[in-house]
Design a protein around this motif. Structure first.
Motif, PDB file in Angstrom:
ATOM      1  N   LEU A  55       4.992   4.119  -5.790  1.00  0.00           N
ATOM      2  CA  LEU A  55       5.527   3.972  -7.181  1.00  0.00           C
ATOM      3  C   LEU A  55       4.479   3.364  -8.167  1.00  0.00           C
ATOM      4  O   LEU A  55       4.084   3.880  -9.209  1.00  0.00           O
ATOM      5  N   ILE A  56       4.164   1.788  -7.456  1.00  0.00           N
ATOM      6  CA  ILE A  56       3.303   1.187  -8.489  1.00  0.00           C
ATOM      7  C   ILE A  56       1.670   1.557  -8.584  1.00  0.00           C
ATOM      8  O   ILE A  56       1.175   1.845  -9.642  1.00  0.00           O
ATOM      9  N   ASP A  57       1.295   2.233  -7.472  1.00  0.00           N
ATOM     10  CA  ASP A  57      -0.015   2.867  -7.438  1.00  0.00           C
ATOM     11  C   ASP A  57       0.055   4.084  -8.421  1.00  0.00           C
ATOM     12  O   ASP A  57      -1.043   4.057  -9.093  1.00  0.00           O
ATOM     13  N   ASP A  58       0.950   4.878  -8.343  1.00  0.00           N
ATOM     14  CA  ASP A  58       0.960   6.037  -9.358  1.00  0.00           C
ATOM     15  C   ASP A  58       0.806   5.821 -10.784  1.00  0.00           C
ATOM     16  O   ASP A  58       0.176   6.002 -11.532  1.00  0.00           O
ATOM     17  N   LEU A  59       1.601   4.572 -11.041  1.00  0.00           N
ATOM     18  CA  LEU A  59       1.739   4.015 -12.577  1.00  0.00           C
ATOM     19  C   LEU A  59       0.591   3.368 -12.872  1.00  0.00           C
ATOM     20  O   LEU A  59       0.133   3.927 -13.926  1.00  0.00           O
ATOM     21  N   ILE A  60      -0.197   2.415 -12.088  1.00  0.00           N
ATOM     22  CA  ILE A  60      -1.480   1.867 -12.539  1.00  0.00           C
ATOM     23  C   ILE A  60      -2.603   2.734 -12.460  1.00  0.00           C
ATOM     24  O   ILE A  60      -3.619   2.404 -12.968  1.00  0.00           O
ATOM     25  N   THR A  61      -2.540   3.749 -11.603  1.00  0.00           N
ATOM     26  CA  THR A  61      -3.667   4.513 -11.337  1.00  0.00           C
ATOM     27  C   THR A  61      -3.806   5.851 -12.226  1.00  0.00           C
ATOM     28  O   THR A  61      -4.695   6.280 -12.854  1.00  0.00           O
ATOM     29  N   ALA A 120       4.901  10.706  -2.044  1.00  0.00           N
ATOM     30  CA  ALA A 120       4.477   9.912  -0.944  1.00  0.00           C
ATOM     31  C   ALA A 120       3.915  10.997   0.207  1.00  0.00           C
ATOM     32  O   ALA A 120       4.251  11.733   0.933  1.00  0.00           O
ATOM     33  N   GLU A 121       2.516  10.826   0.451  1.00  0.00           N
ATOM     34  CA  GLU A 121       1.672  11.738   1.374  1.00  0.00           C
ATOM     35  C   GLU A 121       2.190  11.273   2.883  1.00  0.00           C
ATOM     36  O   GLU A 121       1.796  11.975   3.714  1.00  0.00           O
ATOM     37  N   TYR A 122       2.664  10.144   3.015  1.00  0.00           N
ATOM     38  CA  TYR A 122       2.924   9.310   4.422  1.00  0.00           C
ATOM     39  C   TYR A 122       4.491   9.477   4.575  1.00  0.00           C
ATOM     40  O   TYR A 122       4.942   8.427   5.089  1.00  0.00           O
ATOM     41  N   ARG A 123       5.154  10.413   4.058  1.00  0.00           N
ATOM     42  CA  ARG A 123       6.691  10.272   3.988  1.00  0.00           C
ATOM     43  C   ARG A 123       7.355  10.135   5.235  1.00  0.00           C
ATOM     44  O   ARG A 123       8.483   9.712   5.146  1.00  0.00           O
ATOM     45  N   LEU A 124       6.621  10.571   6.410  1.00  0.00           N
ATOM     46  CA  LEU A 124       7.196  10.792   7.796  1.00  0.00           C
ATOM     47  C   LEU A 124       7.463   9.090   8.061  1.00  0.00           C
ATOM     48  O   LEU A 124       8.255   8.905   9.111  1.00  0.00           O
ATOM     49  N   ILE A 125       6.344   8.603   7.652  1.00  0.00           N
ATOM     50  CA  ILE A 125       6.220   7.207   8.135  1.00  0.00           C
ATOM     51  C   ILE A 125       6.993   6.203   7.528  1.00  0.00           C
ATOM     52  O   ILE A 125       7.819   5.286   7.900  1.00  0.00           O
ATOM     53  N   ARG A 168       0.633  -1.334   0.198  1.00  0.00           N
ATOM     54  CA  ARG A 168       0.037  -0.054  -0.122  1.00  0.00           C
ATOM     55  C   ARG A 168       0.771   1.215  -0.022  1.00  0.00           C
ATOM     56  O   ARG A 168       2.116   1.261   0.335  1.00  0.00           O
ATOM     57  N   ARG A 169       0.057   2.294  -0.301  1.00  0.00           N
ATOM     58  CA  ARG A 169       1.021   3.637  -0.360  1.00  0.00           C
ATOM     59  C   ARG A 169       1.407   3.894   1.249  1.00  0.00           C
ATOM     60  O   ARG A 169       2.373   4.740   1.397  1.00  0.00           O
ATOM     61  N   ASP A 170       0.813   3.552   2.164  1.00  0.00           N
ATOM     62  CA  ASP A 170       1.409   3.799   3.622  1.00  0.00           C
ATOM     63  C   ASP A 170       2.228   2.821   3.941  1.00  0.00           C
ATOM     64  O   ASP A 170       2.810   2.921   5.186  1.00  0.00           O
ATOM     65  N   GLN A 171       2.610   1.835   3.349  1.00  0.00           N
ATOM     66  CA  GLN A 171       3.656   0.770   3.635  1.00  0.00           C
ATOM     67  C   GLN A 171       5.088   0.987   2.983  1.00  0.00           C
ATOM     68  O   GLN A 171       5.972   0.633   3.557  1.00  0.00           O
ATOM     69  N   ALA A 172       5.056   1.650   1.839  1.00  0.00           N
ATOM     70  CA  ALA A 172       6.374   1.504   1.063  1.00  0.00           C
ATOM     71  C   ALA A 172       6.191   2.591  -0.012  1.00  0.00           C
ATOM     72  O   ALA A 172       5.245   2.735  -0.714  1.00  0.00           O
ATOM     73  N   ARG A 232      -0.278  11.844  13.966  1.00  0.00           N
ATOM     74  CA  ARG A 232      -1.124  12.504  13.056  1.00  0.00           C
ATOM     75  C   ARG A 232      -1.074  11.673  11.643  1.00  0.00           C
ATOM     76  O   ARG A 232      -2.412  11.527  10.966  1.00  0.00           O
ATOM     77  N   GLN A 233      -0.030  11.328  11.131  1.00  0.00           N
ATOM     78  CA  GLN A 233       0.076  10.670   9.933  1.00  0.00           C
ATOM     79  C   GLN A 233      -0.770   9.232  10.094  1.00  0.00           C
ATOM     80  O   GLN A 233      -1.263   8.767   8.969  1.00  0.00           O
ATOM     81  N   GLU A 234      -0.408   8.348  11.258  1.00  0.00           N
ATOM     82  CA  GLU A 234      -0.999   7.319  11.347  1.00  0.00           C
ATOM     83  C   GLU A 234      -2.849   7.420  11.503  1.00  0.00           C
ATOM     84  O   GLU A 234      -3.294   6.514  10.953  1.00  0.00           O
ATOM     85  N   ILE A 235      -3.148   8.481  11.905  1.00  0.00           N
ATOM     86  CA  ILE A 235      -4.790   8.709  11.866  1.00  0.00           C
ATOM     87  C   ILE A 235      -5.103   8.731  10.256  1.00  0.00           C
ATOM     88  O   ILE A 235      -6.273   8.181   9.885  1.00  0.00           O
ATOM     89  N   GLU A 236      -4.202   9.482   9.661  1.00  0.00           N
ATOM     90  CA  GLU A 236      -4.695   9.491   8.246  1.00  0.00           C
ATOM     91  C   GLU A 236      -4.579   8.307   7.435  1.00  0.00           C
ATOM     92  O   GLU A 236      -5.309   7.990   6.528  1.00  0.00           O
ATOM     93  N   VAL A 237      -3.642   7.398   7.791  1.00  0.00           N
ATOM     94  CA  VAL A 237      -3.295   5.971   7.256  1.00  0.00           C
ATOM     95  C   VAL A 237      -4.445   5.337   7.787  1.00  0.00           C
ATOM     96  O   VAL A 237      -4.919   4.344   6.517  1.00  0.00           O
ATOM     97  N   GLY A 238      -5.134   5.444   8.809  1.00  0.00           N
ATOM     98  CA  GLY A 238      -6.349   4.699   9.389  1.00  0.00           C
ATOM     99  C   GLY A 238      -7.404   4.859   8.336  1.00  0.00           C
ATOM    100  O   GLY A 238      -8.358   4.175   7.787  1.00  0.00           O
ATOM    101  N   LYS A 239      -7.639   6.315   8.009  1.00  0.00           N
ATOM    102  CA  LYS A 239      -8.866   6.525   6.879  1.00  0.00           C
ATOM    103  C   LYS A 239      -8.416   6.021   5.464  1.00  0.00           C
ATOM    104  O   LYS A 239      -9.485   5.713   5.092  1.00  0.00           O
ATOM    105  N   PHE A 240      -7.169   6.291   5.453  1.00  0.00           N
ATOM    106  CA  PHE A 240      -7.105   5.515   3.900  1.00  0.00           C
ATOM    107  C   PHE A 240      -7.175   4.183   3.839  1.00  0.00           C
ATOM    108  O   PHE A 240      -7.626   3.619   2.575  1.00  0.00           O
TER     109      PHE A 240
END
Length: 647
Positions: free
Chosen positions: A442-448, A462-467, A433-437, A560-568
């Motif tokens: 990279l792959i999500d950007d390409l295919i989406t 990367a919207e979750y780059r601090l993580i 996922r985007r919040d994992q790596a 705060r980023q982890e809260i956003e990840v939960g919504k994602f």
């Protein structure tokens, strides 16, 4: 026609950075694998700059390493200079970079492939895909040899109908000195793939002794060395027997892995910084009509973030000079790479042009710069696993998917190899996922979103780059690497020990009070490091201390980023069934209907990131999913994928 008597589980076409990672991953996961390349002497060749890492690219390499890939280890063994970029900024944008010995990297990767159990390495130019009813069955070479396989991974880089340009001169090839396949593009179109055209380029290489380095600024490496791999025991124990080059140097250089380039030198090699001049700009402007990019000869779109020197002069006319890096290509060659000076102007112009660079007034060109055009497949035709939507068991990875750079290619190759092996084994694909790596981004950007120009990874994507920092890739991905069979038990135990040590010390700091506050609060104060604490564990390694300091100092931001990840995650977990017919959904806007039908997103989260699809469109799809389940009682739902968060 000759059918090779051995049938393979996985066939990988192309032995660049994507192909090598794909083939090694598949073989290490237990599949009988074939890696076939036009020239076995150029396995993992660095066609452009012999460097690995950099901004966001370094993150990708560390993720490849955490999952059990090879790029990080080869970089550490063959790097001749290492630096950590952006250290004056926050940890989310720190990035390791290494200048490598071009040939040492190439031949180490060749050796790694040759000694890998379950992997056959063969020379041959792939001309055709063997397929029936949109299901791939193998490949055929230009000698009429057929290799049969269950799954095929295409990693052809810049070689599909590759055409090189130097001024008005053109030559078929994917890079200087190597021919390009002409029929494979037609074979891909035959199975239903839509192809486009891209362009990239490379600068000239200069003779070291013809450069006056006294006019340049020296750029040294960092000490201690910021190595890429998390599994340093592998370097210091496994590599010695086969790669020991200089026993005396190895004895003296105890901080460098035995057999590495650094151990051979017992030091790091410097790079050099210089710049263009006003004469550079004047010469380019007077010869711009000779550039195939500006005369209309080149049709492919070039990389936005790695422009040619012509583009720099044209697009930034007010800039008086442009920075140039002079970088060595190896310890056994005097070739110097001119970083920042890509061009496709005629050779006679290049000779004059190079001599306008400060320090290069008498420089001799050993290899001219050139541009190369090549075919690529629009990546929206791929599933998240990197399997094509139009042909079963056919995977694509690397520059064929519209990316630029060794690191992006290696990351895709690793995931394509993993998922090809899992397809053979009847297992669900691994989707990060985007919040994992960054690999997930990279792959999500390409295919989406797709791309119409060479895609390059940046931390800003990367919207979750601090993580998703480069320092914690092992903490994010080692569990997955071990579960899928790529990461060894020894390295997995090392990861667990590190994880436990970090958690144990964080708990101790929280419980230990000195004065009016606990040690966790003390460490959050500006200017206070772990070593400054009145009570500390002297046995902790620097990498563990770094994790502790970052975890505490950035706890609020990370939370705060982890809260956003939960919504994602809630949107990512809502999978769109394959029976959804977007043409049947009333009130869905025409653009959204077209985009959704073309891309066929796997989840509502992916649908929401498609350009032209609004939140209202996603809501309509969600409602239709619920109604469809009531009508069809859940029949025909899409295949479940591996939930990497649960590994």
């Amino acid at each position: 026609m000759f059918v090779y008597p051995k049938k393979y589980d996985v066939i990988v076409v192309g032995a660049g950075h994507a192909g090598v990672e794909a083939a090694l991953a598949a073989a290490r996961m237990g599949c009988q694998t074939l890696l076939i390349s036009t020239n076995l002497d150029t396995i993992s060749q660095m066609s452009c700059n012999p460097a690995i890492g950099g901004l966001a690219k370094g993150h990708l390499v560390r993720e490849i390493d955490a999952l059990g890939g090879e790029m990080g280890k080869s970089t550490d063994m063959t790097g001749l200079q290492f630096r950590m970029l952006n250290v004056k900024k926050g940890p989310s944008v720190w990035a390791p970079r290494a200048q490598c010995d071009k040939k040492a990297y190439q031949f180490r990767m060749k050796w790694i492939c040759e000694k890998q159990q379950g992997l056959d390495v063969k020379q041959g130019q792939t001309d055709l895909l063997l397929h029936k009813d949109r299901n791939v069955a193998g490949i055929q070479t230009n000698l009429g040899v057929r290799y049969l396989g269950t799954v095929v991974v295409i990693t052809t880089g810049t070689f599909l109908r590759g055409l090189m340009h130097i001024g008005s001169r053109q030559q078929s090839g994917g890079r200087a000195g190597e021919a390009a396949p002409t029929n494979l593009s037609d074979s891909l179109k035959e199975v239903g793939m839509e192809l486009g055209r891209l362009k990239t380029g490379t600068p000239p290489r200069l003779l070291r002794r013809s450069i006056d380095f006294s006019k340049t600024e020296v750029q040294p490496g960092d000490e201690p060395v910021p190595f890429f791999t998390y599994w340093k025991d592998d370097l210091f124990h496994v590599e010695q027997s086969a790669l020991s080059m200089n026993s005396k140097a190895n004895t003296e250089a105890r901080c460098y892995p035995a057999g590495s380039i650094l151990a051979t030198l017992n030091r790091q090699m410097p790079c050099f910084i210089t710049h263009t001049t006003q004469s550079t700009a004047e010469l380019i402007r007077s010869n711009l009509h000779k550039s195939p990019m500006y005369s209309g000869v080149i049709e492919g779109i070039g990389p936005r973030y790695c422009p040619s020197i012509e583009d720099k002069i044209v697009k930034f006319p007010d800039k008086e000079r442009h920075q140039i890096f002079l970088e060595p290509e190896g310890i056994a060659t005097d070739e110097i790479y001119v970083n920042g000076f890509s061009t496709c102007l005629p050779f006679e112009v290049q000779v004059e042009l190079v001599r306008t660079i400060v320090g290069c007034e008498d420089a001799e060109i050993m290899r001219p710069a050139y541009a190369v055009e090549y075919d690529f497949a629009f990546p929206t035709q791929l599933h998240p696993s990197l399997e094509t939507k139009v042909c079963s068991n056919l995977f694509l990875a690397g520059q064929i998917n519209g990316t630029s750079g060794y690191e992006e290619a290696g990351a895709q190759g690793l995931m394509a190899g993993i998922n090809a092996a899992r397809r053979v084994q009847g297992k669900e694909p691994v989707i990060l996922r985007r919040d994992q790596a960054y690999i997930g981004v990279l792959i999500d950007d390409l295919i989406t979103k797709g791309t119409v120009e060479p895609y390059r990874m940046f931390t800003s994507r990367a919207e979750y780059r601090l993580i998703l920092r480069q320092d914690n890739a092992d903490l994010r991905l080692s569990e997955i690497g071990y579960q899928i069979g790529l990461l060894s038990s020894r390295n997995y135990q090392r990861f667990l020990s590190k994880q436990q040590a970090i958690q144990k010390e964080l708990e101790r700091l929280e419980k230990t009070r000195i004065g009016g506050c606990n040690l966790s609060q003390t460490l959050r104060r500006p200017g206070i490091g772990y070593r400054d604490l009145p009570s500390k564990d002297e046995n902790l390694s620097e990498e563990i201390i770094q994790q502790i300091e970052i975890s505490l100092r950035y706890a609020g931001y990370i939370g705060r980023q982890e809260i956003e990840v939960g919504k994602f995650k809630s949107m990512e977990e809502k999978k769109i069934p394959t029976w959804i017919d977007y043409d049947s959904i009333p009130s869905l806007r025409t653009e959204a209907r077209q985009k959704l039908t073309q891309i066929r997103p796997a989840t509502l989260g992916q649908a929401s990131r498609i350009s032209g699809v609004s939140p209202a469109d996603v809501s309509l799809v969600m409602v239709w999913m619920k109604r469809g389940r009531q009508r069809d009682h859940g029949s025909g739902t899409s295949c479940e994928r591996l939930n990497t968060a649960d590994l």
